[in-house]
Design a protein around this motif. Structure first.
Motif, short mmCIF file in Angstrom:
data_model
loop_
_atom_site.label_atom_id
_atom_site.label_comp_id
_atom_site.label_asym_id
_atom_site.label_seq_id
_atom_site.Cartn_x
_atom_site.Cartn_y
_atom_site.Cartn_z
N GLU A 10 46.39 38.30 39.44
CA GLU A 10 45.80 36.96 39.55
C GLU A 10 45.57 36.68 41.02
O GLU A 10 46.53 36.51 41.78
N LEU A 11 44.31 36.64 41.44
CA LEU A 11 43.99 36.32 42.83
C LEU A 11 43.84 34.80 42.92
O LEU A 11 42.77 34.25 42.64
N ARG A 12 44.95 34.17 43.25
CA ARG A 12 44.97 32.70 43.30
C ARG A 12 45.20 32.28 44.74
O ARG A 12 46.16 32.72 45.38
N PHE A 40 42.67 37.00 50.52
CA PHE A 40 42.86 38.40 50.13
C PHE A 40 41.50 39.12 50.09
O PHE A 40 40.53 38.56 49.59
N GLY A 41 41.48 40.33 50.62
CA GLY A 41 40.25 41.14 50.56
C GLY A 41 39.28 40.88 51.70
O GLY A 41 38.12 41.32 51.63
N ALA A 42 39.76 40.17 52.75
CA ALA A 42 38.85 39.79 53.84
C ALA A 42 38.69 40.90 54.87
O ALA A 42 39.00 40.73 56.05
N TRP A 52 36.26 44.90 55.05
CA TRP A 52 35.45 45.84 54.25
C TRP A 52 36.33 46.97 53.73
O TRP A 52 37.04 47.62 54.50
N HIS A 53 36.26 47.21 52.44
CA HIS A 53 37.07 48.28 51.84
C HIS A 53 36.49 48.69 50.49
O HIS A 53 35.70 47.97 49.88
N SER A 54 36.93 49.87 50.05
CA SER A 54 36.68 50.32 48.68
C SER A 54 38.07 50.36 48.06
O SER A 54 39.00 50.93 48.66
N LEU A 86 37.08 45.04 38.16
CA LEU A 86 36.49 43.93 37.41
C LEU A 86 37.14 42.64 37.89
O LEU A 86 38.37 42.55 37.95
N LEU A 87 36.30 41.67 38.24
CA LEU A 87 36.82 40.39 38.72
C LEU A 87 36.18 39.29 37.89
O LEU A 87 34.95 39.20 37.81
N HIS A 88 37.05 38.48 37.27
CA HIS A 88 36.56 37.40 36.41
C HIS A 88 36.84 36.07 37.09
O HIS A 88 37.98 35.77 37.44
N ASP A 106 32.26 33.71 48.68
CA ASP A 106 31.35 34.76 48.18
C ASP A 106 32.02 36.13 48.36
O ASP A 106 32.95 36.28 49.17
N THR A 107 31.53 37.12 47.63
CA THR A 107 31.97 38.49 47.86
C THR A 107 30.75 39.31 48.25
O THR A 107 29.70 39.23 47.58
N LEU A 108 30.88 40.07 49.34
CA LEU A 108 29.77 40.87 49.86
C LEU A 108 29.98 42.33 49.48
O LEU A 108 31.12 42.82 49.50
N MET A 122 31.62 43.55 37.91
CA MET A 122 32.22 44.89 37.87
C MET A 122 31.51 45.75 38.90
O MET A 122 30.28 45.85 38.90
N TRP A 123 32.30 46.32 39.83
CA TRP A 123 31.67 47.15 40.85
C TRP A 123 32.21 48.57 40.83
O TRP A 123 33.29 48.84 40.33
N ASP A 124 31.40 49.46 41.41
CA ASP A 124 31.70 50.89 41.43
C ASP A 124 32.29 51.23 42.80
O ASP A 124 31.56 51.24 43.79
N MET A 131 31.34 49.34 49.14
CA MET A 131 32.51 48.71 49.76
C MET A 131 32.29 47.21 49.56
O MET A 131 31.15 46.78 49.38
N HIS A 132 33.37 46.45 49.67
CA HIS A 132 33.20 45.00 49.52
C HIS A 132 34.08 44.24 50.50
O HIS A 132 35.00 44.80 51.10
N PHE A 133 33.79 42.94 50.61
CA PHE A 133 34.44 42.06 51.59
C PHE A 133 34.47 40.67 50.95
O PHE A 133 33.43 40.14 50.56
N ALA A 134 35.67 40.12 50.83
CA ALA A 134 35.80 38.77 50.24
C ALA A 134 35.73 37.74 51.36
O ALA A 134 36.60 37.74 52.25
N GLU A 135 34.72 36.91 51.34
CA GLU A 135 34.56 35.90 52.39
C GLU A 135 35.48 34.71 52.14
O GLU A 135 35.72 34.35 50.99
N LEU A 145 40.86 25.34 45.56
CA LEU A 145 41.44 26.44 44.77
C LEU A 145 40.36 27.49 44.49
O LEU A 145 39.21 27.16 44.19
N ARG A 146 40.74 28.75 44.59
CA ARG A 146 39.89 29.87 44.10
C ARG A 146 40.79 30.73 43.23
O ARG A 146 41.90 31.10 43.65
N LEU A 147 40.34 31.05 42.03
CA LEU A 147 41.19 31.76 41.07
C LEU A 147 40.38 32.81 40.32
O LEU A 147 39.39 32.49 39.67
N HIS A 183 40.72 36.73 38.06
CA HIS A 183 41.56 37.74 37.39
C HIS A 183 40.94 39.11 37.63
O HIS A 183 39.75 39.32 37.40
N ARG A 184 41.79 40.03 38.05
CA ARG A 184 41.28 41.32 38.53
C ARG A 184 41.94 42.48 37.81
O ARG A 184 43.16 42.51 37.66
N THR A 185 41.12 43.41 37.35
CA THR A 185 41.63 44.64 36.72
C THR A 185 40.87 45.82 37.34
O THR A 185 39.79 45.64 37.91
C1 SIN Z 1 39.08 42.20 46.33
O1 SIN Z 1 38.94 42.75 47.40
O2 SIN Z 1 39.38 42.83 45.32
C2 SIN Z 1 38.90 40.70 46.22
C3 SIN Z 1 37.49 40.31 46.07
C4 SIN Z 1 37.32 38.80 45.95
O3 SIN Z 1 38.31 38.09 45.77
O4 SIN Z 1 36.19 38.35 46.03
#
Ligand code: SIN
Length: 290
Positions: A91-93, A103-105, A107-109, A122-124, A134-136, A258-260, A265-269, A276-278, A280-282
């Motif tokens: 739970e990314l809360r 969390f996730g700020a 760039w990473h895979s 997968l992020l819901h 946003d997520t980049l 859902m990303w590959d 790679m991604h970056f959570a801004e 609140l930002r919430l 669910h991640r699998t």
């Molecule tokens: C992550 O890096 O898995 C988090 C992405 C996000 O919260 O947007």
């Protein structure tokens, strides 16, 4: 966005993002098990587009778990406490009063320091802040393909060294953190270890090559001195994160993304302090990168 005309899809509607990287998938109800043909189409579209969004999917945890299982089975998520009763869901809360960096700020895979990093994440979106968050995503395939043949040949034999130490290690960012954080992160000596993967990996489904390095988890290149590796990685990080290769995902509640991890790679801004930002991640288990 243009609807994809390909006859390849009979069960789903795929709308590629205007930039050509990422797509939206509609015509499905992910709260129920998907018929085999629809599931195969989802897998095909995900491999073709790298980042796929399923809007308007009010999913229970159980439904997200079932869809993750159908996509290939759970990955192993280390260093973060899962949700009680749901060992494969994080739970990314982030509460409105949190000041710790989101969390996730960086760039990473995901979990690229594992021997078999997750194929998918997968992020819901349960609660989306009114600003920021946003997520980049970077298209590491196009980034690779845009390099000169000479640079591609130079990178071909290299193995990049991946480690969780900069984030989760005993002297990493989270070990030094003092600000309050809802997400329970477990710093570990195990995170100080490292392993290597091909710097350029070949996608097992599409056969396309992608750069497989990231500033958060790639800490060196086998056989190169630290300054040599830093110079090459510095160039690659700047090359990968050019605007031309980036897709910005603006969240709406009840979207499942859902990303590959094998070719992005991604970056959570951040930018949503006070809200609140919430999520669910699998993760879906993956293979040894080749
Ligand atoms: C992550 O890096 O898995 C988090 C992405 C996000 O919260 O947007």
């Amino acid at each position: 966005m243009l609807k994809e005309q390909e006859a390849a899809y009979r069960c789903i509607e795929v709308t590629p993002q205007a930039s050509g990287f990422g797509a939206e998938i509609s015509g499905l109800d992910l709260s129920r098990p998907l018929p085999a043909e629809a599931l195969a189409e989802v897998k095909g579209a995900w491999a073709a587009h790298g980042v796929v969004a399923f809007p308007d999917q009010p999913l229970s945890l159980e439904a997200q778990e079932a869809f993750t299982q159908a996509m290939g089975g759970f990955g192993v998520d280390p260093y973060i406490a899962p949700m009680p009763g749901h060992p494969n869901v994080l739970e990314l809360r982030r509460e409105p009063d949190e000041t710790a960096t989101n969390f996730g700020a960086g760039w990473h895979s995901d979990w690229s320091f594992q021997a078999e990093p997750p194929a998918a994440t997968l992020l819901h979106a349960k609660v989306v802040p009114p600003v920021g968050g946003d997520t980049l995503f970077v298209d590491a395939t196009r980034a690779y393909e845009s390099l000169s043949p000479t640079m591609q040949a130079m990178l071909a034999p290299l193995r990049a060294i991946h480690s969780a130490r900069q984030a989760y290690g005993t002297s990493g960012v989270f070990a030094r953190e003092t600000a309050k954080r809802t997400l329970q992160i477990m710093v570990s000596e195990e995170a100080d270890g490292s392993l290597s993967h091909p710097l350029v990996r070949t996608h097992p489904v599409t056969g396309r090559k992608a750069l497989f390095v990231s500033p958060v988890y790639t800490v060196g290149i086998e056989g190169l001195t630290e300054p040599e590796a830093k110079a090459i990685l510095g160039f690659l990080f700047a090359h990968l994160t050019q605007e031309a290769f980036v897709y910005r995902h603006r969240w709406r509640e009840q979207t499942l993304l859902m990303w590959d991890n094998r070719c992005t790679m991604h970056f959570a801004e951040g930018g949503y302090d006070g809200h609140l930002r919430l999520m669910h991640r699998t993760t879906v288990k993956g293979d040894t990168p080749v």
